[in-house]
Design an enzyme around this catalytic site. Structure first.
Site, PDB file in Angstrom:
ATOM      1  CD  GLU A 116      -2.877  -1.361   0.219  1.00 24.37           C
ATOM      2  OE1 GLU A 116      -2.912  -0.521  -0.687  1.00 24.37           O
ATOM      3  OE2 GLU A 116      -3.611  -2.365   0.245  1.00 24.37           O
ATOM      4  CG  HIS A 140      -4.404  -0.139   5.759  1.00 28.91           C
ATOM      5  ND1 HIS A 140      -5.781  -0.049   5.667  1.00 28.91           N
ATOM      6  CD2 HIS A 140      -4.081  -1.348   5.217  1.00 28.91           C
ATOM      7  CE1 HIS A 140      -6.251  -1.139   5.086  1.00 28.91           C
ATOM      8  NE2 HIS A 140      -5.252  -1.949   4.818  1.00 28.91           N
ATOM      9  CG  HIS A 142      -7.114  -5.439   7.683  1.00 28.04           C
ATOM     10  ND1 HIS A 142      -6.619  -6.591   7.097  1.00 28.04           N
ATOM     11  CD2 HIS A 142      -6.769  -4.432   6.836  1.00 28.04           C
ATOM     12  CE1 HIS A 142      -6.018  -6.297   5.947  1.00 28.04           C
ATOM     13  NE2 HIS A 142      -6.085  -4.990   5.771  1.00 28.04           N
ATOM     14  CD  GLU A 170     -14.775  13.217  25.295  1.00 24.34           C
ATOM     15  OE1 GLU A 170     -13.739  12.625  25.007  1.00 24.34           O
ATOM     16  OE2 GLU A 170     -14.908  13.980  26.265  1.00 24.34           O
ATOM     17  CG  HIS A 211      -9.179  -3.623   2.614  1.00 22.22           C
ATOM     18  ND1 HIS A 211      -8.481  -3.876   1.462  1.00 22.22           N
ATOM     19  CD2 HIS A 211      -8.235  -3.599   3.587  1.00 22.22           C
ATOM     20  CE1 HIS A 211      -7.199  -4.021   1.724  1.00 22.22           C
ATOM     21  NE2 HIS A 211      -7.029  -3.836   3.015  1.00 22.22           N
TER      22      HIS A 211
HETATM   23  P1  13P Z   1       1.137  -5.468   3.061  1.00 21.65           P
HETATM   24  O1  13P Z   1       1.576  -6.716   3.798  1.00 21.65           O
HETATM   25  O2  13P Z   1       1.727  -5.394   1.688  1.00 21.65           O
HETATM   26  O3  13P Z   1       1.407  -4.230   3.890  1.00 21.65           O
HETATM   27  O4  13P Z   1      -0.439  -5.570   2.824  1.00 21.65           O
HETATM   28  C1  13P Z   1      -1.314  -5.709   3.897  1.00 21.65           C
HETATM   29  C2  13P Z   1      -2.613  -5.047   3.655  1.00 21.65           C
HETATM   30  O5  13P Z   1      -3.330  -4.785   4.593  1.00 21.65           O
HETATM   31  C3  13P Z   1      -3.018  -4.702   2.273  1.00 21.65           C
HETATM   32  O6  13P Z   1      -4.111  -3.846   2.258  1.00 21.65           O
HETATM   33 ZN    ZN Z   2      -5.302  -3.950   4.139  1.00 15.92          ZN
END
Ligand code: 13P
Ligand code: ZN
Length: 275
Positions: A116, A140, A142, A170, A211
């Site tokens: 990413e 980023h 999940h 808040e 995602h």
């Molecule tokens: P990477 O291992 O390449 O960082 O990818 C993980 C991920 O969450 C892709 O969206």
């Molecule tokens: Zn991801």
């Protein structure tokens, strides 16, 4: 100074460990990047290999030319960052054209920065410009409840923002601009990076449908506090929907939200509240 003794590296590693502890980083899921300050890079330069080969970023970020970044490695597990940082993360430098990078430290067993990287760098470029250089981090993750909501709510900025604001008093104070939503797209490329960085012109938070989430901020604590607040709000919302089927008996009204602006010295995004 050794890279691993530097405060900015310790802060970076702490987020990876905390995110893993939260359950947001199954397998290699999630990634983190940090735009380092010149003095931070100067302090560790004895360990940097400036002779490494240049590689393509897969995006063009002239606003980040010649800057250094810490990034997690592609395929690396957040679980392992704290115990084996030299294998899991790297420091990269972007070239003077903003199209190439080189790995100057880390990933000692090979590999490359996160897949990413285009999204991270394009977002960092946008938020650097928007905040006069104050913002340095893109994270980023999940996050379970945020992902769950992308199956239940319409994928609209207004709906996500209002629902998340309602879940804790808040919330609008922590993210007054609201949240943006990217529809399902193929991850890891320039197209999703462009869509996400467009949202980062307005928001500190972009949700990727089915995602995960991207957040940005000026320092590790603020960025962590933001994602933690948003995911907690999503968790409450999932519980409310589970209990009530989406029919709230009462909630925080738009008039209530307006009353927060004065005392907390904040202005909410008018698009998401009744005038
Ligand atoms: P990477 O291992 O390449 O960082 O990818 C993980 C991920 O969450 C892709 O969206
Ligand atoms: Zn991801």
């Amino acid at each position: 100074m050794k890279v691993l003794e530097a405060a900015f590296i310790k802060g970076f590693i702490r987020i990876c460990a905390n995110g893993y502890a939260k359950g947001w980083h199954e397998r290699n899921g999630g990634n983190l990047s940090y735009r380092a300050r010149p003095e931070e890079i100067e302090s560790v330069k004895e360990e940097l290999n400036e002779n490494a080969p240049w590689r393509e970023i897969g995006a063009t970020v002239p606003g980040l030319a010649n800057e250094y970044f810490v990034a997690t490695g592609s395929g690396k597990y957040m679980m392992n960052v704290a115990c084996d940082p030299e294998d899991s993360i790297c420091i990269i430098k972007v070239d003077e054209t903003g199209t190439k990078f080189k790995i100057v430290w880390g990933l000692v067993n090979g590999g490359r920065p996160t897949s990413e990287l285009p999204s991270h760098l394009m977002n960092l470029e946008v938020v650097k410009a928007r905040t006069n250089g104050a913002y340095r981090i893109v994270y980023h993750a999940h996050c379970t409840n945020i992902i769950a909501l992308t199956f239940a709510l319409p994928l609209e900025d207004k709906v996500f923002t209002h629902e998340l604001w309602e879940m804790a008093t808040e919330c609008p104070i922590v993210f007054p601009a609201g949240v943006g939503v990217v529809p399902w797209m193929v991850p890891g490329g320039e197209e999703i990076a462009i869509a996400t960085s467009k949202l980062m012109k307005t928001y500190d938070i972009a949700i990727w449908a089915h995602h995960g989430i991207f957040v940005t901020g000026p320092d590790f604590d603020t960025t962590w506090g933001l994602i933690d607040t948003v995911e907690k709000s999503a968790e409450i919302l999932v519980k409310v929907y589970s209990m009530t089927g989406g029919k709230k008996t009462q909630t925080i009204t738009d008039e209530d939200f307006r009353q927060l602006e004065g005392p907390f010295n904040v202005k909410f995004n008018d698009e998401f509240l009744g005038k």
